[in-house]
Design a protein around this motif. Structure first.
Motif, PDB file in Angstrom:
ATOM      1  N   ALA A 155       0.811  -1.224   0.000  1.00 45.28           N
ATOM      2  CA  ALA A 155       0.000   0.000   0.000  1.00 45.28           C
ATOM      3  C   ALA A 155       0.839   1.266   0.000  1.00 45.28           C
ATOM      4  CB  ALA A 155      -0.929   0.008   1.220  1.00 45.28           C
ATOM      5  N   LEU A 156       2.154   1.130   0.144  1.00 40.18           N
ATOM      6  CA  LEU A 156       3.035   2.293   0.295  1.00 40.18           C
ATOM      7  C   LEU A 156       2.926   3.315  -0.834  1.00 40.18           C
ATOM      8  CD1 LEU A 156       4.995   3.237   2.448  1.00 40.18           C
ATOM      9  CD2 LEU A 156       6.855   2.154   1.188  1.00 40.18           C
ATOM     10  N   PRO A 157       2.917   2.912  -2.119  1.00 38.67           N
ATOM     11  CA  PRO A 157       2.798   3.927  -3.188  1.00 38.67           C
ATOM     12  C   PRO A 157       1.513   4.739  -3.100  1.00 38.67           C
ATOM     13  CG  PRO A 157       3.469   1.804  -4.090  1.00 38.67           C
ATOM     14  CD  PRO A 157       3.076   1.559  -2.672  1.00 38.67           C
ATOM     15  N   TYR A 158       0.427   4.100  -2.700  1.00 35.36           N
ATOM     16  CA  TYR A 158      -0.865   4.794  -2.632  1.00 35.36           C
ATOM     17  C   TYR A 158      -0.937   5.676  -1.379  1.00 35.36           C
ATOM     18  CZ  TYR A 158      -1.408   0.994  -5.880  1.00 35.36           C
ATOM     19  OH  TYR A 158      -1.207   0.126  -6.919  1.00 35.36           O
ATOM     20  N   LEU A 159      -0.297   5.223  -0.308  1.00 38.86           N
ATOM     21  CA  LEU A 159      -0.212   6.072   0.886  1.00 38.86           C
ATOM     22  C   LEU A 159       0.623   7.316   0.588  1.00 38.86           C
ATOM     23  CD1 LEU A 159       0.383   3.354   3.655  1.00 38.86           C
ATOM     24  CD2 LEU A 159      -1.700   4.680   3.255  1.00 38.86           C
ATOM     25  N   ALA A 160       1.704   7.132  -0.172  1.00 44.77           N
ATOM     26  CA  ALA A 160       2.538   8.277  -0.554  1.00 44.77           C
ATOM     27  C   ALA A 160       1.741   9.265  -1.394  1.00 44.77           C
ATOM     28  CB  ALA A 160       3.769   7.793  -1.325  1.00 44.77           C
ATOM     29  N   THR A 161       0.883   8.744  -2.278  1.00 44.95           N
ATOM     30  CA  THR A 161       0.039   9.621  -3.099  1.00 44.95           C
ATOM     31  C   THR A 161      -0.891  10.450  -2.228  1.00 44.95           C
ATOM     32  OG1 THR A 161       0.074   7.971  -4.865  1.00 44.95           O
ATOM     33  CG2 THR A 161      -1.621   9.667  -4.991  1.00 44.95           C
ATOM     34  N   ILE A 162      -1.510   9.814  -1.231  1.00 50.10           N
ATOM     35  CA  ILE A 162      -2.424  10.520  -0.336  1.00 50.10           C
ATOM     36  C   ILE A 162      -1.683  11.594   0.455  1.00 50.10           C
ATOM     37  CG2 ILE A 162      -3.910  10.255   1.687  1.00 50.10           C
ATOM     38  CD1 ILE A 162      -4.592   7.441   0.625  1.00 50.10           C
ATOM     39  N   VAL A 163      -0.497  11.241   0.960  1.00 49.84           N
ATOM     40  CA  VAL A 163       0.288  12.207   1.748  1.00 49.84           C
ATOM     41  C   VAL A 163       0.655  13.418   0.900  1.00 49.84           C
ATOM     42  CG1 VAL A 163       2.493  12.569   2.917  1.00 49.84           C
ATOM     43  CG2 VAL A 163       1.187  10.497   3.358  1.00 49.84           C
TER      44      VAL A 163
END
Length: 306
Positions: free
Chosen positions: A270-278
């Motif tokens: 999920a890290l790439p999508y969490l980075a997008t949200i941040v």
């Protein structure tokens, strides 16, 4: 190739489809069109590229098929939003759902097939430079195309008369129309370019990144590309920086799992999508900067005077 070079090479491979899709969407949004169907166009490009490659035996035919698929879907979006003046947000979402559904149907017979990978092209002399040579000058044709598109988009938007007209349409379509600019044609061409880039990005996924067909293999990259455009403040070179940043995040979770780092695999995935949200949260705090850079007519319909 050492471990560091291998990681950097995989980052470039992961970032290329993001950069391509984001650049196409950047041009469309610069003209005032918000196309949320990037994911659908990417997945259609992926399945059509893979299918055409399998049927013809040539990945270059597959590349052309992927570009054509993305372009056709973008023209459907353009017809609905520019000619019929349908809501751009709703139409873009529908385009994504349509692309996911149609690609699953078209790709059903290709599941499990061994793909034909697009082979790298070594540039004489330059490819022999230590470290830099294998990374930048022993790449596939789609990577070289992405570099050319970055340079071309920058020169087009900020160094050409046609680019000035396109930006004028995106900033104030009414004023551009009053000055004699064909707003609808300009936006059609921008949307078509965006679709072609998204299709090329999809072709990279099924011919280079993972040379096989897997349903829903775009895996949300179209949405990340949309976020990249905002992250880059509608500037081509910032898209490149953001694309490689997100590519590095995507690859880091794979290498973290390979090295056995004690972090749950679900979190790493999920890290790439969490980075997008941040990133989007951080951007939203600077509303003044966002408003300054956002095309003023973005998402607004235009109906020319009869």
């Amino acid at each position: 190739m050492g471990i560091v070079e291998a990681i950097l090479f995989s980052v470039i491979t992961a970032a290329t489809p993001l950069v391509l899709a984001a650049l196409g969407e950047l041009v469309a949004e610069r003209s005032g069109v918000l196309n949320l169907g990037v994911e659908g166009m990417m997945i259609m490009g992926a399945v059509c590229a893979f299918a055409a490659t399998q049927l013809s035996g040539s990945p270059y035919v597959g590349i052309l098929a992927g570009i054509a698929a993305g372009a056709v879907f973008s023209l459907l979006f353009g017809f609905l939003t520019l000619t019929l003046v349908a809501n751009q947000v709703a139409t873009g979402l529908a385009l994504t759902l349509l692309g996911l559904g149609v690609s699953g149907m078209l790709g059903e017979s290709f599941l499990g097939m061994q793909g034909i990978k697009l082979q790298p092209i070594a540039i004489p002399l330059l490819s022999n430079i230590p470290v830099v040579g294998p990374l930048l000058f022993r790449q596939d044709a789609i990577f070289y195309a992405s570099v050319a598109i970055v340079v071309g988009v920058h020169l087009f938007l900020f160094r050409s008369r046609a680019g000035l007209k396109l930006r004028a349409v995106g900033d104030s379509h009414a004023s551009a129309h009053a000055l004699g600019v064909n707003v609808i044609r300009t936006r059609y061409l921008a949307v078509l370019f965006g679709g072609a880039c998204a299709g090329l990005a999809g072709a990279q996924l099924s011919l280079v990144y993972t040379p096989q067909w897997v349903e829903n293999m775009s895996a949300g990259r179209g949405w990340i590309a949309l976020a990249l455009v905002v992250f880059a403040s509608w500037r081509p070179w910032r898209v490149v920086a953001g694309g490689y940043l997100f590519g590095a995040v995507s690859i880091s979770q794979l290498h973290a799992q390979a090295f056995g780092i004690g972090i749950p695999s679900q979190f790493l995935t999920a890290l790439p999508y969490l980075a997008t949200i941040v990133v989007l949260i951080l951007i939203s705090h600077n509303r003044r900067m966002t408003l300054i850079n956002t095309p003023a007519s973005l998402g607004k319909p235009f109906v020319p005077d009869r």
